[in-house]
Write a protein that holds these residues in place. Structure first.
Motif, PDB file in Angstrom:
ATOM      1  N   ASP A 246      25.011  54.217  -3.351  1.00 33.32           N
ATOM      2  CA  ASP A 246      26.197  54.108  -4.207  1.00 33.32           C
ATOM      3  C   ASP A 246      27.351  53.545  -3.377  1.00 33.32           C
ATOM      4  N   MET A 247      27.323  52.212  -3.193  1.00 30.79           N
ATOM      5  CA  MET A 247      28.252  51.583  -2.256  1.00 30.79           C
ATOM      6  C   MET A 247      29.708  51.589  -2.733  1.00 30.79           C
ATOM      7  N   GLU A 248      29.920  51.573  -4.027  1.00 29.86           N
ATOM      8  CA  GLU A 248      31.309  51.606  -4.495  1.00 29.86           C
ATOM      9  C   GLU A 248      31.968  52.915  -4.086  1.00 29.86           C
ATOM     10  N   GLU A 249      31.267  54.019  -4.277  1.00 27.38           N
ATOM     11  CA  GLU A 249      31.826  55.319  -3.919  1.00 27.38           C
ATOM     12  C   GLU A 249      31.927  55.463  -2.404  1.00 27.38           C
ATOM     13  N   ILE A 250      30.901  55.011  -1.688  1.00 27.89           N
ATOM     14  CA  ILE A 250      30.912  55.118  -0.229  1.00 27.89           C
ATOM     15  C   ILE A 250      32.056  54.309   0.369  1.00 27.89           C
ATOM     16  N   CYS A 251      32.281  53.119  -0.156  1.00 31.28           N
ATOM     17  CA  CYS A 251      33.361  52.277   0.373  1.00 31.28           C
ATOM     18  C   CYS A 251      34.744  52.836   0.034  1.00 31.28           C
ATOM     19  N   LYS A 252      34.854  53.527  -1.094  1.00 28.07           N
ATOM     20  CA  LYS A 252      36.128  54.205  -1.407  1.00 28.07           C
ATOM     21  C   LYS A 252      36.442  55.264  -0.354  1.00 28.07           C
ATOM     22  N   ILE A 253      35.429  56.035   0.008  1.00 23.47           N
ATOM     23  CA  ILE A 253      35.605  57.069   1.030  1.00 23.47           C
ATOM     24  C   ILE A 253      35.952  56.420   2.368  1.00 23.47           C
ATOM     25  N   ALA A 254      35.231  55.360   2.699  1.00 25.04           N
ATOM     26  CA  ALA A 254      35.473  54.672   3.970  1.00 25.04           C
ATOM     27  C   ALA A 254      36.883  54.102   4.032  1.00 25.04           C
ATOM     28  N   ASP A 255      37.326  53.489   2.948  1.00 24.85           N
ATOM     29  CA  ASP A 255      38.674  52.922   2.917  1.00 24.85           C
ATOM     30  C   ASP A 255      39.737  54.022   3.066  1.00 24.85           C
TER      31      ASP A 255
ATOM     32  N   VAL B  92      23.945  43.735  -0.968  1.00 23.96           N
ATOM     33  CA  VAL B  92      24.211  44.809  -0.003  1.00 23.96           C
ATOM     34  C   VAL B  92      25.205  44.368   1.068  1.00 23.96           C
ATOM     35  N   ALA B  93      25.263  43.070   1.345  1.00 24.36           N
ATOM     36  CA  ALA B  93      26.136  42.558   2.403  1.00 24.36           C
ATOM     37  C   ALA B  93      27.585  42.439   1.974  1.00 24.36           C
ATOM     38  N   GLU B  94      27.846  42.463   0.683  1.00 26.53           N
ATOM     39  CA  GLU B  94      29.212  42.299   0.192  1.00 26.53           C
ATOM     40  C   GLU B  94      30.023  43.589   0.262  1.00 26.53           C
ATOM     41  N   TYR B  95      29.373  44.677   0.602  1.00 28.27           N
ATOM     42  CA  TYR B  95      30.054  45.956   0.735  1.00 28.27           C
ATOM     43  C   TYR B  95      30.204  46.314   2.210  1.00 28.27           C
ATOM     44  N   GLY B  96      31.384  46.791   2.576  1.00 28.07           N
ATOM     45  CA  GLY B  96      31.570  47.288   3.922  1.00 28.07           C
ATOM     46  C   GLY B  96      31.782  46.200   4.951  1.00 28.07           C
ATOM     47  N   THR B  97      31.583  46.583   6.192  1.00 22.82           N
ATOM     48  CA  THR B  97      31.852  45.697   7.323  1.00 22.82           C
ATOM     49  C   THR B  97      30.726  44.696   7.545  1.00 22.82           C
ATOM     50  N   ALA B  98      29.498  45.171   7.435  1.00 22.58           N
ATOM     51  CA  ALA B  98      28.320  44.324   7.666  1.00 22.58           C
ATOM     52  C   ALA B  98      27.097  45.030   7.083  1.00 22.58           C
TER      53      ALA B  98
END
Length: 370
Positions: A139-148, A171-177
């Motif tokens: 669940d990259m949207e939620e994970i990236c919210k937490i990371a941000d 998968v590459a469009e989310y996060g740093t890499a």
């Protein structure tokens, strides 16, 4: 019937002529390290991933390690990740000098549970590594919210998930890499070890390129401690031949998965928990993994009937002997531990025949009827 987990022979026969030409061109060129084949593959995979950079390296494990170091993760840092994954995820964190912090999984998808991440964050937390297990994105949207919110690096371990999408994004469009493995058994597999880091971050990309060649820039001038982890031309040539077929192979895997799910649900009902593709995801089914009771007995029976299966993974990372100094104990991550006792993966490859799938399901039904 004798049905392997994976049969690459039919794929090779279909590509044999083109493959031999590509390999001969490399041999004739005498350029074996970081040549045109690597450059082409890096560009094509980056474009496929909708990011600016692809950095080839020696294998998927190195890809995680290099990406962490390139993003500034090192000694004294903590990295939150899932315990239900291949060893390379946790091992790469330690190799980078950091400490893995394991959290539990979503029992439906087997992926890291975002609800467990925030409570694991400390003032030492530097990064999160979600693993896109079996071919389905976390669940990259939620994970990236937490990371941000906490200013954390996100490195997606997409070793099993090239081509997978989450709400239309790769998968590459989310996060740093994100990192890929091209191990021979992967959906896009080389004929040996190979890996790649994909990112939109220019600084991280440049750091990765430097780290993979002993940390040198220019050559023989070393400003950081790097490694010898280069994707060689022969493996890149193999992958360049295979790459145009990846989308077709992904669709075939999805078709095989649908056949399995229909047959298992129809014939075994609640005795088998079939994979769930979460809404908004595009699952590429690197593995077709079910949950069952009496898993080990079922696996032994299927082996007697000529059906190979695999258990990914029998012991979660938090209770692996090598990580005993981290202080985890059995019972700390109940969902991961339960999955390790119930999950079994069935044969899955694009050339799998429906009659083979019908045989496998019939044998599973025979086992439970006993």
């Amino acid at each position: 019937m004798n049905i392997p987990m994976l049969d690459l022979s039919e794929q090779y026969q279909a590509l044999k002529e083109e493959m031999l030409v590509a390999l001969d061109q490399v041999m004739s060129s005498s350029r074996f390290i970081l040549g045109d084949n690597v450059k082409k593959l890096e560009a094509d995979v980056a474009e496929y991933s909708h990011v600016a950079h692809g950095i080839g390296c020696g294998n998927g494990s190195d890809a995680i390690h290099i990406a962490l170091q390139a993003a500034g993760v090192g000694p004294g840092d903590e990295v939150i990740t899932t315990a239900f994954t291949f060893f390379a995820t946790g091992g790469s964190i330690v190799r980078a000098g950091a400490t893995p912090v394991y959290v539990d999984i979503d029992p439906v998808t087997f992926n890291i549970d975002p609800a467990k991440i925030e409570e694991a964050i400390t003032d030492k937390t530097k990064a999160i590594i979600p693993v896109h297990l079996y071919g389905q994105t976390a669940d990259m949207e939620e994970i990236c919210k937490i990371a941000d919110k906490h200013n954390l690096v996100v490195i997606g371990d997409a070793a099993q998930a090239i081509g997978a999408k989450h709400h239309g994004k790769t998968v590459a469009e989310y996060g740093t890499a994100a990192t890929y493995s091209f191990f021979p058994t992967k959906n896009l597999g080389a004929y040996g070890d190979a890996g790649m880091i994909v990112t939109n971050n220019d600084e991280v990309a440049e750091n990765c390129r430097v780290i993979r060649v002993h940390g040198s820039k220019p050559k023989y001038y070393h400003h950081v401690l790097g490694y010898n982890s280069r994707l060689d031309e022969l493996q890149a040539a193999v992958l360049n031949v295979k790459f145009p077929h990846l989308n077709k192979w992904s669709e075939l895997r999805r078709e095989k998965a649908a056949v399995y799910t229909h047959l298992l649900n129809e014939q075994l009902g609640d005795l088998v928990k079939t994979p769930v593709e979460k809404e908004g995801n595009y699952h590429v089914f690197h593995q077709y993994t079910i949950r069952v009771e009496k898993r080990d007995e079922l696996q032994a029976f299927l082996k007697e009937q000529g059906v190979q299966t695999m258990i990914y993974y029998p012991l979660p990372l938090h209770i692996q002997p090598v990580f005993k100094d981290l202080g985890y104990k059995e019972g700390d991550l109940p969902e991961a531990e339960k999955a390790a006792k119930e999950a079994v993966s069935l044969p899955m490859f694009p050339e799998l025949k429906q009659e083979q799938q019908e045989y496998i399901v019939a044998k599973i039904k025979e086992f439970y009827n006993k």
